[in-house]
Design a protein around this motif. Structure first.
Motif, PDB file in Angstrom:
ATOM      1  N   LEU A  13      47.220 -49.121  59.864  1.00 59.71           N
ATOM      2  CA  LEU A  13      46.405 -50.120  60.888  1.00 59.71           C
ATOM      3  C   LEU A  13      45.633 -49.009  61.859  1.00 59.71           C
ATOM      4  O   LEU A  13      46.361 -48.161  62.225  1.00 59.71           O
ATOM      5  N   THR A  14      44.509 -49.041  61.930  1.00 62.67           N
ATOM      6  CA  THR A  14      43.979 -48.153  62.942  1.00 62.67           C
ATOM      7  C   THR A  14      43.310 -48.903  63.950  1.00 62.67           C
ATOM      8  O   THR A  14      43.111 -49.966  63.930  1.00 62.67           O
ATOM      9  N   SER A  15      43.253 -47.869  65.104  1.00 66.31           N
ATOM     10  CA  SER A  15      42.635 -48.509  66.556  1.00 66.31           C
ATOM     11  C   SER A  15      42.059 -47.481  67.128  1.00 66.31           C
ATOM     12  O   SER A  15      42.458 -46.191  67.082  1.00 66.31           O
ATOM     13  N   ASP A  41      38.346 -43.789  65.776  1.00 67.29           N
ATOM     14  CA  ASP A  41      37.205 -44.056  66.371  1.00 67.29           C
ATOM     15  C   ASP A  41      35.925 -43.590  65.293  1.00 67.29           C
ATOM     16  O   ASP A  41      35.835 -42.519  65.243  1.00 67.29           O
ATOM     17  N   ILE A  42      35.587 -44.661  64.610  1.00 67.38           N
ATOM     18  CA  ILE A  42      34.673 -44.779  63.494  1.00 67.38           C
ATOM     19  C   ILE A  42      33.372 -43.774  63.975  1.00 67.38           C
ATOM     20  O   ILE A  42      32.380 -43.158  63.177  1.00 67.38           O
ATOM     21  N   ALA A  43      33.157 -43.731  65.399  1.00 69.49           N
ATOM     22  CA  ALA A  43      31.806 -43.121  65.912  1.00 69.49           C
ATOM     23  C   ALA A  43      32.065 -41.649  66.169  1.00 69.49           C
ATOM     24  O   ALA A  43      31.123 -41.007  66.469  1.00 69.49           O
ATOM     25  N   ASN A  44      33.174 -41.106  65.774  1.00 73.52           N
ATOM     26  CA  ASN A  44      33.472 -39.946  66.218  1.00 73.52           C
ATOM     27  C   ASN A  44      34.024 -39.264  64.891  1.00 73.52           C
ATOM     28  O   ASN A  44      35.043 -39.347  64.163  1.00 73.52           O
ATOM     29  N   ALA A  45      33.241 -38.360  64.090  1.00 75.13           N
ATOM     30  CA  ALA A  45      33.434 -37.778  63.081  1.00 75.13           C
ATOM     31  C   ALA A  45      34.722 -36.955  62.826  1.00 75.13           C
ATOM     32  O   ALA A  45      35.462 -37.072  62.015  1.00 75.13           O
ATOM     33  N   GLY A  96      28.912 -45.247  61.604  1.00 75.19           N
ATOM     34  CA  GLY A  96      30.211 -45.157  61.593  1.00 75.19           C
ATOM     35  C   GLY A  96      30.863 -45.753  60.293  1.00 75.19           C
ATOM     36  O   GLY A  96      31.733 -45.085  59.886  1.00 75.19           O
ATOM     37  N   THR A  97      30.532 -46.845  59.865  1.00 76.69           N
ATOM     38  CA  THR A  97      30.933 -47.475  58.941  1.00 76.69           C
ATOM     39  C   THR A  97      30.495 -46.505  57.512  1.00 76.69           C
ATOM     40  O   THR A  97      31.276 -46.281  56.654  1.00 76.69           O
TER      41      THR A  97
END
Length: 104
Positions: A13-15, A41-45, A96-97
């Protein structure tokens, strides 16, 4: 979804908010589910790379199913200028995706 997975399945589980994610994972563990939490945070590489490394090092190197519910939308009343809204929304919802899919 974790509650519907076959017995013995490990769910990562990620958040974005680490505390909220840990709380959610603990609630699912209380139901005897095999859940681990990892901040993402998918916006953060760097955050995506950290998840990839965690999965590589702790989950046998891969995953079978990826469910992405990360997304960003501004409320209609937002005072953020539209070009900024568009950039941030595309950065999360598309790039991000895409980053997640490429890394994993």
């Amino acid at each position: 979804l974790a509650q519907r997975m076959p017995s013995g399945t490990t769910v990562v589980l990620t958040s974005r908010d680490a505390e909220m994610g840990r709380e959610a994972a603990e609630k699912l563990k209380a139901e005897s589910l095999n859940v681990v939490h990892h901040q993402l945070d998918i916006a953060n590489a760097d955050s995506v790379t950290a998840l990839r490394n965690f999965i590589r090092d702790n989950m046998g190197g891969g995953i079978d199913v990826l469910v992405n519910n990360a997304g960003l939308a501004f409320p209609l009343q937002s005072t953020v200028p539209f070009p900024d809204q568009a950039r941030q929304t595309i950065d999360v919802n598309y790039y991000g995706t895409r980053r997640m899919l490429r890394e994993l």
